[in-house]
Design a protein around this motif. Structure first.
Motif, mmCIF file in Angstrom:
data_model
loop_
_atom_site.group_PDB
_atom_site.id
_atom_site.type_symbol
_atom_site.label_atom_id
_atom_site.label_comp_id
_atom_site.label_asym_id
_atom_site.label_seq_id
_atom_site.Cartn_x
_atom_site.Cartn_y
_atom_site.Cartn_z
ATOM 1 N N GLN A 21 16.958 30.505 21.804
ATOM 2 C CA GLN A 21 15.695 29.837 21.504
ATOM 3 C C GLN A 21 15.690 28.365 21.880
ATOM 4 N N HIS A 123 22.532 36.120 17.735
ATOM 5 C CA HIS A 123 21.157 35.907 17.286
ATOM 6 C C HIS A 123 20.235 36.735 18.190
ATOM 7 N N PHE A 124 20.224 38.016 17.974
ATOM 8 C CA PHE A 124 19.324 38.979 18.652
ATOM 9 C C PHE A 124 19.589 39.132 20.151
ATOM 10 N N ASN A 167 22.855 36.838 12.682
ATOM 11 C CA ASN A 167 21.610 36.381 12.087
ATOM 12 C C ASN A 167 20.684 37.580 11.921
ATOM 13 N N GLU A 168 20.230 37.814 10.709
ATOM 14 C CA GLU A 168 19.238 38.862 10.415
ATOM 15 C C GLU A 168 19.493 40.161 11.173
ATOM 16 N N ASN A 298 17.757 33.752 4.787
ATOM 17 C CA ASN A 298 16.529 33.317 5.461
ATOM 18 C C ASN A 298 15.354 33.800 4.622
ATOM 19 N N TYR A 300 11.166 33.519 4.293
ATOM 20 C CA TYR A 300 9.846 33.066 4.751
ATOM 21 C C TYR A 300 8.711 33.613 3.907
ATOM 22 N N ARG A 338 1.097 32.530 11.366
ATOM 23 C CA ARG A 338 2.171 33.512 11.470
ATOM 24 C C ARG A 338 1.783 34.811 10.791
ATOM 25 N N TRP A 416 14.122 25.872 9.191
ATOM 26 C CA TRP A 416 13.760 26.343 10.526
ATOM 27 C C TRP A 416 12.532 25.552 10.916
ATOM 28 N N SER A 423 10.105 31.124 20.238
ATOM 29 C CA SER A 423 10.220 32.132 19.190
ATOM 30 C C SER A 423 9.905 33.535 19.694
ATOM 31 N N TRP A 424 10.835 34.113 20.438
ATOM 32 C CA TRP A 424 10.728 35.523 20.812
ATOM 33 C C TRP A 424 9.354 35.833 21.388
ATOM 34 N N ASN A 426 6.466 35.379 20.241
ATOM 35 C CA ASN A 426 5.468 34.323 20.021
ATOM 36 C C ASN A 426 5.726 33.087 20.878
ATOM 37 N N TYR A 432 7.546 25.009 14.582
ATOM 38 C CA TYR A 432 8.240 24.919 13.297
ATOM 39 C C TYR A 432 8.984 23.599 13.093
HETATM 40 C C1 BGP Z 1 13.637 34.335 11.910
HETATM 41 C C2 BGP Z 1 14.595 34.206 13.067
HETATM 42 C C3 BGP Z 1 14.405 32.986 13.891
HETATM 43 C C4 BGP Z 1 13.001 32.449 13.989
HETATM 44 C C5 BGP Z 1 12.207 32.573 12.696
HETATM 45 C C6 BGP Z 1 10.727 32.307 12.811
HETATM 46 O O1 BGP Z 1 13.423 35.671 11.660
HETATM 47 O O2 BGP Z 1 15.928 34.212 12.643
HETATM 48 O O3 BGP Z 1 15.017 33.237 15.125
HETATM 49 O O4 BGP Z 1 12.383 32.864 15.110
HETATM 50 O O5 BGP Z 1 12.370 33.834 12.101
HETATM 51 O O6 BGP Z 1 10.015 33.456 13.122
HETATM 52 P P1 BGP Z 1 9.131 33.635 14.407
HETATM 53 O O7 BGP Z 1 9.878 33.042 15.517
HETATM 54 O O8 BGP Z 1 8.959 35.088 14.591
HETATM 55 O O9 BGP Z 1 7.849 32.955 14.095
#
Ligand code: BGP
Length: 462
Positions: A21, A123-124, A167-168, A298, A300, A338, A416, A423-424, A426, A432
């Protein structure tokens, strides 16, 4: 100044990001392809505004400038990851010396500035060649990961003391094998379960290699995205739905990581539907014997659930959602960009759960943050006035503080993220960072939240 919330001495204040990222330079200095590079090449339409991981915020070339900025904001720690496909192009074989040089430079620069690196191994970002032989479905990939991990410990473990295996790990399972937001973009519950299981074997294998090296003062953990499930009501059907969601979404990784075994109720449930993964006695033993030293959490959004409204279509692919529906609570507060609910108390509930059910293992908030689209509209006096982000951080920290005052073993808080990053799917839609990134010029500008965070760290509270 009288502070309302004072945090323990030595609290880890920092931020998190990841190699894919932030680094960019996806094709430079011998880096191999990972699944994100490949997916973007094949289906750029899957990414917001077609932006892929090749450029991002260019940490590969600008790490000094970024680490300087971290120092300016008083960060005492920072998590990033090593890109497996950069360190070992193709995932198996020779170590890429250019990559070793880069990670050495980053690590040394961070220490020079008084910022402790927390290094995550995955990380993915599966190397593409390894995805072609099955990714985490394959035992060969699990062993390749253990070798890669061992290489990282040997190369950087003389300085890096805090390691993270994954990570996750649930996200590539959900994204890649159930709900279509990661490559390989499949819908296959049986594979999902195998991938989830093998990831935890890989976690344990990396820990086993780590212990063998006896790294002085070193500790190793895992980062999990946790949320207590909140049932719609106390109706037994809602409670049952909530218990099952909890087993699938939290305990499935937390228990093997911390307790060395899976919850019996989860195993029974998966067995009932004939989806148990393939495993050996040896796998069970390695998981049992190699538990983490700490947990990164993590957080959110909360997970709200209710009993299923309609019977699932018997021909539709089997999913965890076979057992519960998401519950949209009237009046919930949302981050509309989001699409995630904001519920600060969740952070406290997780910490209490870890204290009560996981022997109060050391933990820290490894990600928490707020992604907002179109932040330019908040610019005044030349920088983004993101008061909403400051409020978001404050309200989460107040609940975290409460958990600490009740005896939870919380070591730190990482936001974060530090600098707006990719972000993948997105891409750069939601920002952020404490620091804004101008995508055209790569210019970095500190936001109001950055200045606030700096004070927060200086005072060790607010
Ligand atoms: C988590 C991931 C991060 C980051 C974050 C924000 O799940 O570990 O890599 O991306 O979420 O989410 P997003 O990027 O989908 O908005």
């Amino acid at each position: 100044m009288e502070l309302k919330y004072k945090f323990p001495k030595g609290f880890w204040w920092g931020a998190a990001s990841s190699a894919p990222q932030s680094e960019g330079a996806a094709k430079e200095d011998g880096k191999g392809k990972n699944i994100w590079d490949y997916w973007h090449e094949k289906q750029p339409n899957r990414f917001f505004n077609y932006i892929g991981p090749e450029k991002t915020s260019d940490f590969y070339h600008r790490y000094k400038e970024d680490i300087d900025l971290m120092k300016e904001l008083n960060l005492n720690s920072y998590r990033t990851s090593i890109s497996w496909s950069r360190l070992i192009p193709g995932g198996i074989g020779e170590v890429n010396q250019k990559a070793v040089e880069f990670y050495n430079n980053v690590i040394n620069e961070m220490f020079k500035e008084g910022i402790e690196p927390f290094i995550n191994l995955y990380h993915f970002d599966m190397p593409f060649e390894l995805q072609q032989i099955g990714g985490w479905e394959s035992k060969k990939v699990v062993e390749a990961y253990a070798v890669y991990a061992k290489n990282c410990f040997k190369l950087f473990g003389d300085r890096v003391k805090r390691w993270i295996t994954f990570n996750e790990p649930i996200v590539p399972v959900e994204g890649g094998y159930l709900y279509n937001f990661h490559y390989p973009d499949m819908v296959d519950f049986k594979k999902a379960i195998q991938v989830a299981y093998n990831t935890m074997v890989a976690n344990a294998r990396a820990i086993e290699e780590f212990r063998k090296l006896k790294i002085e003062d070193g500790s190793i953990g895992i980062v999990l995205n946790l949320s207590p499930p909140y049932p719609r009501s106390n109706n037994p059907a809602d409670l049952k739905a909530s218990t099952i969601a909890d087993l699938f979404m939290n305990r499935s990784f937390l228990d093997p990581a911390v307790k060395g075994e899976y919850p019996k109720a989860l195993v029974k449930l998966i067995e009932k539907y004939n989806h148990l993964p393939k495993y050996t006695e040896e796998n069970k033993i390695v998981i049992k014997n190699n538990k983490v030293d700490f947990i990164g959490v993590n957080y959110y959004q909360p997970r709200r659930v209710k009993a299923k409204e309609n019977l699932p279509n018997p021909e539709a692919p089997f999913m965890p959602h076979h057992f519960y529906d998401e519950y949209i609570m009237p009046g919930r507060r949302m981050n509309p960009y989001r699409g995630w609910e904001i519920y600060e108390k969740g952070i406290y509930d997780i910490m209490i759960d870890i204290k009560e059910n996981y022997e109060n293992i050391p933990c820290y908030i490894s990600e928490n943050g707020m992604g907002v689209e179109g932040e330019e509209k908040y610019i005044s006096d030349g920088f983004i006035q993101d008061d909403y982000r400051i409020d978001f951080i404050k309200s989460h920290l107040s609940w975290l503080h409460k958990s600490i005052s009740e005896g939870c073993n919380v070591k730190g808080y990482h936001l974060w993220t530090f600098l707006d990053n990719w972000s993948w799917q997105n891409a750069y839609k939601n920002r952020y960072g404490l620091v804004a990134l101008d995508l055209e010029t790569e210019k970095r500008t500190i936001k109001k939240s950055g200045y606030w965070f700096k004070e927060l760290i200086k005072n060790n509270g607010f």
